[in-house]
Motif scaffolding. Sequence first.
Motif, short mmCIF file in Angstrom:
data_model
loop_
_atom_site.label_atom_id
_atom_site.label_comp_id
_atom_site.label_asym_id
_atom_site.label_seq_id
_atom_site.Cartn_x
_atom_site.Cartn_y
_atom_site.Cartn_z
N LYS A 176 0.87 -1.29 -0.03
CA LYS A 176 0.12 -0.01 0.11
C LYS A 176 0.87 1.45 0.04
O LYS A 176 0.81 2.28 -0.84
CB LYS A 176 -0.74 -0.12 1.11
CG LYS A 176 -1.93 1.25 1.21
CD LYS A 176 -2.67 1.06 2.40
CE LYS A 176 -3.73 2.31 2.37
NZ LYS A 176 -4.55 2.21 3.63
N GLU A 177 1.83 1.34 0.83
CA GLU A 177 2.69 2.56 0.84
C GLU A 177 3.50 2.64 -0.33
O GLU A 177 3.67 3.70 -1.02
CB GLU A 177 3.73 2.31 1.92
CG GLU A 177 3.03 2.33 3.38
CD GLU A 177 4.19 2.02 4.52
OE1 GLU A 177 3.75 2.16 5.61
OE2 GLU A 177 5.34 1.98 4.32
N VAL A 178 4.25 1.36 -0.86
CA VAL A 178 4.73 1.57 -2.20
C VAL A 178 3.67 2.04 -3.48
O VAL A 178 4.05 2.99 -4.36
CB VAL A 178 5.23 0.44 -2.57
CG1 VAL A 178 5.73 0.17 -3.99
CG2 VAL A 178 6.45 -0.34 -1.72
N PHE A 179 2.76 1.72 -3.46
CA PHE A 179 1.71 2.02 -4.41
C PHE A 179 1.22 3.79 -4.40
O PHE A 179 1.15 4.41 -5.24
CB PHE A 179 0.32 1.27 -4.17
CG PHE A 179 -0.99 1.78 -5.00
CD1 PHE A 179 -1.85 2.56 -4.62
CD2 PHE A 179 -1.00 1.58 -6.46
CE1 PHE A 179 -2.98 2.83 -5.08
CE2 PHE A 179 -2.05 2.21 -7.27
CZ PHE A 179 -2.93 2.97 -6.66
N GLN A 180 1.16 4.18 -3.01
CA GLN A 180 0.86 5.55 -2.73
C GLN A 180 2.16 6.34 -3.26
O GLN A 180 1.93 7.12 -3.89
CB GLN A 180 0.80 5.72 -1.10
CG GLN A 180 0.39 7.28 -0.84
CD GLN A 180 -0.92 7.48 -1.20
OE1 GLN A 180 -1.92 6.75 -1.72
NE2 GLN A 180 -1.31 8.71 -2.18
N ILE A 181 3.25 5.67 -3.00
CA ILE A 181 4.63 6.53 -3.50
C ILE A 181 4.53 6.49 -5.01
O ILE A 181 4.93 7.67 -5.51
CB ILE A 181 5.84 5.82 -2.95
CG1 ILE A 181 5.86 6.28 -1.54
CG2 ILE A 181 7.08 6.46 -3.45
CD1 ILE A 181 6.95 5.18 -0.99
N ALA A 182 4.12 5.49 -5.52
CA ALA A 182 4.23 5.31 -7.16
C ALA A 182 3.25 6.44 -7.74
O ALA A 182 3.42 7.04 -8.79
CB ALA A 182 3.90 4.07 -7.58
N SER A 183 2.01 6.26 -6.99
CA SER A 183 0.96 7.31 -7.56
C SER A 183 1.42 8.70 -7.46
O SER A 183 1.23 9.76 -8.35
CB SER A 183 -0.29 7.16 -6.87
OG SER A 183 -0.63 5.68 -6.81
N ASN A 184 2.02 9.13 -6.30
CA ASN A 184 2.67 10.51 -6.14
C ASN A 184 3.62 10.61 -7.10
O ASN A 184 3.59 11.96 -7.70
CB ASN A 184 3.02 10.60 -4.94
CG ASN A 184 1.95 10.47 -3.76
OD1 ASN A 184 0.86 10.63 -3.83
ND2 ASN A 184 2.52 10.18 -2.28
#
Length: 690
Positions: free
Chosen positions: A113-121
């Motif tokens: 979830k954290e990696v996905f949020q960083i990739a989205s940002n």
Amino acid sequence: QTRSLLGVFEEDAAAISNYINQLFQAMHRIYDAQNELSAATHLTSKLLKEYEKQRFPLGGDDEVMTSTLQQFAKVIDELSSCHAVLSTQLADAMMFPITQFKERDLKEILTLKEVFQIASNDHDAAITRYSRLSKRRENEKIKAEVTEDVYTSRKKQHQTMMHYFCALNTLQYKKKISLLEPLLGYMQAQISFFKMGSENLTEQLEEFLTNIGTSVQNVRREMDCEVENMQQTIEDLEVASDPLYLPDPDPTKFPAHRNLTRKAGYLNARNKTGLVSSSWERQFYFTQGGNLMSQARGDVAGGLVMDIDNCSVMAVDCEDRRYCFQITSFDGKKSSILQAESKKDYEEWICTINNISKQIYLSENPEEIAARVNQSALEAVTPSPSFQQRHESMRPAGQPRPPAARTSSTGSLGSDSAALSALSLDSLVAPDTPIQFDIISPVSEDLPGQAKSSGQSGRRTNPFGESGGSKPETEDSILHQLFIVRFLGSMEVKSDESPDVVYETMRQILAARAIHNVFRMTESHLLVTCDCLKLIDPQTQVTRLRFPLPNVVLYATHQENKRLFGFVLRTSGGRVESHQTSICYIFESNNEGEKICDSVGLAKQIAFHAELDRKASEKQKEIDRVKEKQQKELNKQKQIEKDLEEQSRLIAASSRSNQSSTEGQFVVLSSSQSEDSDLGEDGKKKRESE
């Protein structure tokens, strides 16, 4: 929809994590606190009983799982009073599976979830830098770096997203395994401890546990099969989606679809922050019927941006940004400037909004009708390469016209045209007839030396018949109806006897607007009275044009699009001196075309009946004058007969008075006196004269 569904899965994962933590603490108490083994077992049983009360968004309808856990809870509650020191067995068979699920699987979900949020940002930041690329001072090196950054961040986001979604889907299977395996290990440890002499462990329970073990293995195999399918799907999607990572794909490989009536995607919206400053905000936009909606990230539903029925859309240059277009509402009071990500999206958004503004989405097959309308617009009028030269040659010498006020309508005159099956084009519209797209008075345009008549233009008029000073010319009219219309164009026609003239004029004007990209329309108020039709400026209440009602010889509504209507005005003068010409005016209304035609028809009927009443009144006045004259003659004749009768009576009385005696004279005198008293003053004078 994807983000909303992702939110449901994340909520379910949080619920599972919360429940597993409680179950883990309960089992840990069984392992650590031997003295409190009974209480910990009872708590475990209680939690298992409460499983059916848990509101898992994705697992609330699993009745088999609920009944199985209820059976486990019942058995564990019976074993809570038994002596159990099973340190080794519990550590290996009960604590290890649930610890693995808690420390490995649930943490993996949080990490993804954290990696996905960083990739989205990172993707949002790359898109923002790409959107700021200048179209005038464009550096190829910078553009290549930014494009590569967008490609990399988008690919990273997509790959991370797919692995994150795969982990969320796998969690549903691992949840069942993590719940059943520790319980199975616990029960097997109890069987090993109590062996064959335990009263609580029967053959029926062993059969139940065997079935549960088989079910766990089946679930594991199903999970492995599903994971394999998802991995294959991820690989296929990675290969198929590689060209879509580019922010501006090649339009030759991915052409724009111009027949859409629905569109959704991310756009940059321009927001003014001051008199000269502005900011850009990236939001998700989508069309819903005749409305343009936007939805910010995290919102439950979208909000209305603008009603795009009857709106206008056009490309604009804004703050050195590419792919910008402006949407203006039908009343012109609201507008929005948006920026698309690519040229393909830019063209598709403009075509989609243009199709929606024509209300094509209300039909049964909107895309087919949009394709047919666009194809008909292209086939109806073929643009001429020498259009500007023909336009200039058609102007009279010494009479300059406003620029871009008229354009030539050059139509393809096929013999098999369905719109003109009965009449040919030449019998309806004069060849090479210019089209007027702006509201310009025909009198002032064709006869520049002639003064404008009163009320023709430039006169401030109250559409409701009220006036502070002078009396308006329509004050005595019994009909006052006001409509909001938009002027599409006008052109001279050769015939004014059939509604086909209006239909053909509509076709040519709409086709010419589509070909020459004329989207601006002038809004006015159309006032219908018994005397005339007036076009009034809605802001200043100044009369732009006045059409005498007797000169309106034909009016009709479009056969399919009831918002379009037109009328033919017969005027004197024009291109040839002392020659009557007919001009067809085309307007667009807010679904009131038939009402306007009915109002014009009612006005003409009222005017016709008023004319009949006026003629009947004049005829009745003439009859009354003749009767009055005859009555005067009759009264005069009666007065003459009365005078003659009076004279005869007086003559007879005079002859009798001459033959009588003195006594008779006295009687006559007395009678004459009495007659004198009866006759009055006028009778006495007449008697004396006689």
